[in-house]
Each structure stands twice: as structure tokens, then as C-alpha cells.
Design an enzyme around this catalytic site. Sequence first.
Site, PDB file in Angstrom:
ATOM      1  N   CYS A 124       0.653 -13.929  -9.185  1.00 42.57           N
ATOM      2  CA  CYS A 124       1.491 -12.725  -9.233  1.00 42.57           C
ATOM      3  C   CYS A 124       2.901 -12.963  -8.699  1.00 42.57           C
ATOM      4  CB  CYS A 124       0.836 -11.588  -8.454  1.00 42.57           C
ATOM      5  SG  CYS A 124       0.395 -11.989  -6.747  1.00 42.57           S
TER       6      CYS A 124
ATOM      7  N   HIS B 190       6.494  -7.843  -4.991  1.00 45.23           N
ATOM      8  CA  HIS B 190       6.863  -9.176  -4.503  1.00 45.23           C
ATOM      9  C   HIS B 190       8.344  -9.415  -4.784  1.00 45.23           C
ATOM     10  CE1 HIS B 190       2.797  -9.852  -3.574  1.00 45.23           C
ATOM     11  NE2 HIS B 190       2.431 -10.681  -4.540  1.00 45.23           N
TER      12      HIS B 190
END
Length: 349
Positions: free
Chosen positions: A148, A241
Site C-alpha cells: 500500500c 500514507h
Amino acid sequence: MSRVKVAVLGATGSVGQRFIQLLDHHPFFEVTHLCASENSAGKTYGEVMKTRWKISSDIPAYAKNLVITTPDPAKTKDVVLAFSGLDSNVAGEVEKNYANAGIHIISNSKNHRMDPTVPILSAEVNSSHLEVLTSQKTKGKIITNSNCTIMGVTISLKPLLDRFGIESVMLFSMQAISGAGYPGVPTMDILGNVIPHIGGEEEKAEIEPLKCLGKVENGKILHADFSISAHCNRVPVFDGHTVCVSVKFKKKPSREEIISSWKDFSGEPQTLGLPLAPNPVILFREEEDRPQPRLDLDTGKGMTTVIGRLRPDPILDWKYVVLSHNTIRGAAGAALLNAELLYKKKFLG
């Protein structure tokens, strides 16, 4: 047109919950089976998730009364495709069992990513990698997402690599706690703190983009030929993120050329008009303090990669900040977009 029947493996976890949310009223896919551990098996999804559902919207009505089974292909014979949000401790064997049974797998786990016959598919970046599926000996095929953290990074690098060539990349990640799954990082460890180590993340961040950005020749994926150095950190942000990226180019571009390459970037999902395809794929923000998870995370329903702070790098050439939604673009959303691509290209029969 009848929808393709699918299962969600690891349905009670954080990625599984996103799958269930995103598959609600999907035009191509119908969820007929939800699979989880023996502790949940035999109970309805609504019963098990009464206090465990961690997404702000309610559990979709279609899922509440589905009875959970263990992830066994013999119990899900009628499905064509399974979305896997299983933990890597069990994913490898279970996913292989599904493929052997003729059920296609789109996996969010790391187990099969570096298998040379398995594409790390990022739908806008490398749809040509689907060619290697013919090398898999099982009737059901396995396709994986990338880690991810590097999903947004890879999307940001693809147009730069194609236009200017890349010699080296430095990454510094600030990764949300949801990336650790539920219940995740202990409160006493993460509140008011930064943890400068996430097991196995740096190794994945340094090798997976090279496969993802590689080219297919003679039925094999040849890795991209630049080097990556990564630092990965867990920070007290719930979702999103953020990665600081520095790039050394083979042919140094101007600021305007870089921004233009990002703004122009699109892929097969956009050409085909897939339901989950973001438009734009990349959004560049000029503000000096963006992107921020709080402000930019839901851009394009969590599927758009947001970039900002492009400036010269005194050691390499250019540096910038990239933000992506780790459980949507970096996990369930990416997997579902991959499945939509497979559906439209008639890989699912």
C-alpha cells in the site's frame, strides 16, 4: 447482464471491510460469500461485526445476513473470483487452493507478489503485465496489489519514467496506523510518537516498484533498471500514507514538464470508463503545505493520488510529496479496479 459472483476472504479485517463497502451495488460483481476465521464462521456478518465495523458508513445491507464461512474453495464453488484481504500468515496457501480450484484471486497480501508468473497489477501503470497470466499453471489465476505504501509512489513515477528515464529514487514514508490492520499498533506505542521501523516494509518498498514498473518481454516481466532506497515510518495518522520522494533522472526535466506529465497521465481504466477509475489519476496541488491526509485523502473517492511540494533536490534532481489512501487506492480500491479491468478485458470468462 448478470453480475459475476465473488467472495471476500478475510472479510472481517480492515481491508475486507473496505471490499464490502466498495462492492455495495457494484455493476459488475455480486458478493455471495464472506469468509473469515473459524471464530466467525457460522455467524452472520452483521452479528460478528456489530462492534468491529470501523468504517464511517454503515455495513451494507447485502452483507449483514450473509453467513460467514472459513476460506475454503469447496464452500464457495459458485464464485468466479475471490478478493483476498487475508493476513500473509495464511494467505499464501489459501490463495493457492482457490487458484487450483479454478477460482481467480486478486490478493492484497505479499505472498505471491514476487512470483515471476504473478503480476503486481496497478491498473493504470502496467495493464500489459496481464500477459504473464498465461504462464500460471492453475486454472484460476492470481493477481496481486502492490504494498500500500508504494502504490501512490509507483503511480507518480510511471509518467516520469516513461518520459525522462529514472536513475535512482529515495523514499521516506509516513504510514498511517490503519496500515497495520485491526487492532493495529498499541496506543502506548503510537500516540505522540513516530515508530521508525515497520517490519519488512523497506524491503518491499525497494523491490516491488521495480517489478511493477517493468516491461513484459517474451512473456516475462523484466524489472525496471533503477535503484530505490527507502525509510518507512509509522505515524499517528488514522488513514493515508504520505511519502517524500526524491528522484534522479536520466534526462533532467523542468518543473513544468514534470507537472504536465502528471496532469496528462491516464491508463486503460480511464479509457474503458471503469466504475472505480479516478479522473484525474493524479492531482497536483500548488499550495506549499499540501497534500495533507486530513484535507486530501478522499480526493476522487480515495482513488486519486495527490502530489505536491515539487521542488529542486540539491543531491538528486527533484523532490515531491505524494499522498494516497492506503485502504482504498492502496488496497481494496486498487484490487477492485484491477477486477473491473479483468472483467472488461474478458479475463473472467
